[in-house]
Design an enzyme around this catalytic site. Structure first.
Site, PDB file in Angstrom:
ATOM      1  N   CYS A   1       0.860  -1.178   0.000  1.00 45.26           N
ATOM      2  CA  CYS A   1       0.000   0.000   0.000  1.00 45.26           C
ATOM      3  C   CYS A   1       0.895   1.227   0.000  1.00 45.26           C
ATOM      4  O   CYS A   1       1.707   1.403   0.918  1.00 45.26           O
ATOM      5  CB  CYS A   1      -0.894  -0.016   1.234  1.00 45.26           C
ATOM      6  SG  CYS A   1      -1.901   1.471   1.487  1.00 45.26           S
TER       7      CYS A   1
ATOM      8  N   CYS B   1      -0.788   3.895  -6.568  1.00 40.80           N
ATOM      9  CA  CYS B   1      -1.655   3.227  -5.595  1.00 40.80           C
ATOM     10  C   CYS B   1      -1.826   1.801  -6.084  1.00 40.80           C
ATOM     11  O   CYS B   1      -2.043   1.579  -7.287  1.00 40.80           O
ATOM     12  CB  CYS B   1      -3.007   3.932  -5.488  1.00 40.80           C
ATOM     13  SG  CYS B   1      -4.243   3.041  -4.502  1.00 40.80           S
TER      14      CYS B   1
END
Length: 261
Positions: free
Chosen positions: A70, A182
């Site tokens: 992440c 992302c």
């Protein structure tokens, strides 16, 4: 011992997918913090608490390495996590360096697509400042893509109108490379490609993170040659037992080649 993967939601499976390709004989735990996704729209302090709660849970499972799959969580907490735990901890950050290199001498710019929190973090700004000598890096937050992914909504007819709206003020012809900053965003590579010119590069840090994981495990003699590539899934610390949900996760992981490419 297994390898832990952590993300705010299902985005980290784009990194896990690459790890399974490079390390097919490892076994994995995948922790999706679905109770608190998306991270990118929350405060740094709140997200940090979620990250450490997830890391504590995975550490209690006896993992040999942890991948923070992440970008937002990496930017907020990876250094502090490394101070707390003894096992290797790998993060992921926007692939700004290879993006700038790919545009060198081409009079093209770089566009980093990420979450609001990633783009606001000093870690990201320091990365860009250290590499962007010719002021060619722009950025755009696309929180809607995270929500699309978490709802397993990948259809172009839904995604492309959102992308066009968000990119309306950008001259897309000036960008040579798009950085998917992302881990949810690789799911939408086809939709992004449909908007930008055909010769636009699109890159992410997923493969680089997987390669780094393999290198570290080899260096520490932690490679498992007898595992089966088994993945145990958790949602915010609860093992996924529901067969419908479990099938949805496994189906997405198995189809990532098609989803991403």
């Amino acid at each position: 011992m297994r390898i832990g993967f952590f993300d705010s939601g299902i985005g980290g499976m784009s990194v896990l997918h690459q790890a399974l390709r490079l390390l097919p004989n490892e076994d994995y735990l995948f922790y999706a913090d679905t109770l608190h996704v998306p991270y990118g729209e929350k405060s740094k302090e709140e997200v940090r608490d979620y990250i450490f709660s997830a890391a504590d849970f995975l550490a209690d499972q006896g993992i040999k390495a942890l991948v923070i799959a992440c970008n937002t969580a990496t930017s907020i907490a990876v250094d502090d996590l490394r101070h707390k735990y003894d096992f290797p901890i790998l993060g992921i950050e926007p692939a700004v360096k290879p993006a700038i290199q790919s545009c060198a001498g081409k009079q093209k710019k770089v566009l980093v697509l990420a979450t609001n929190l990633t783009l606001q973090e000093e870690k990201f700004h320091n990365l860009v400042r250290s590499l962007d000598q010719h002021d060619i890096v722009d950025s755009l937050a696309l929180p809607g893509l995270v929500l699309f992914a978490e709802n397993f909504e990948f259809r172009k007819e839904k995604v492309i109108p959102y992308l066009k709206e968000q990119l309306a003020s950008f001259d897309i012809t000036q960008y040579g490379t798009i950085v998917l900053g992302c881990t949810h965003f690789p799911y939408f590579e086809n939709s992004i490609r449909a908007i930008f010119p055909d010769n636009t590069n699109i890159i992410s840090g997923s493969m680089g993170t997987a390669k780094n994981l393999k290198r570290i495990l080899e260096e520490k003699n932690l490679i498992n040659k007898e595992g089966t590539g088994d993945v145990t899934f958790f949602q915010s610390g609860i093992k996924i037992e529901d067969q419908e949900t479990l099938s949805k996760y496994k189906r997405l992981l198995g189809k990532l080649d098609k989803v991403i490419s």
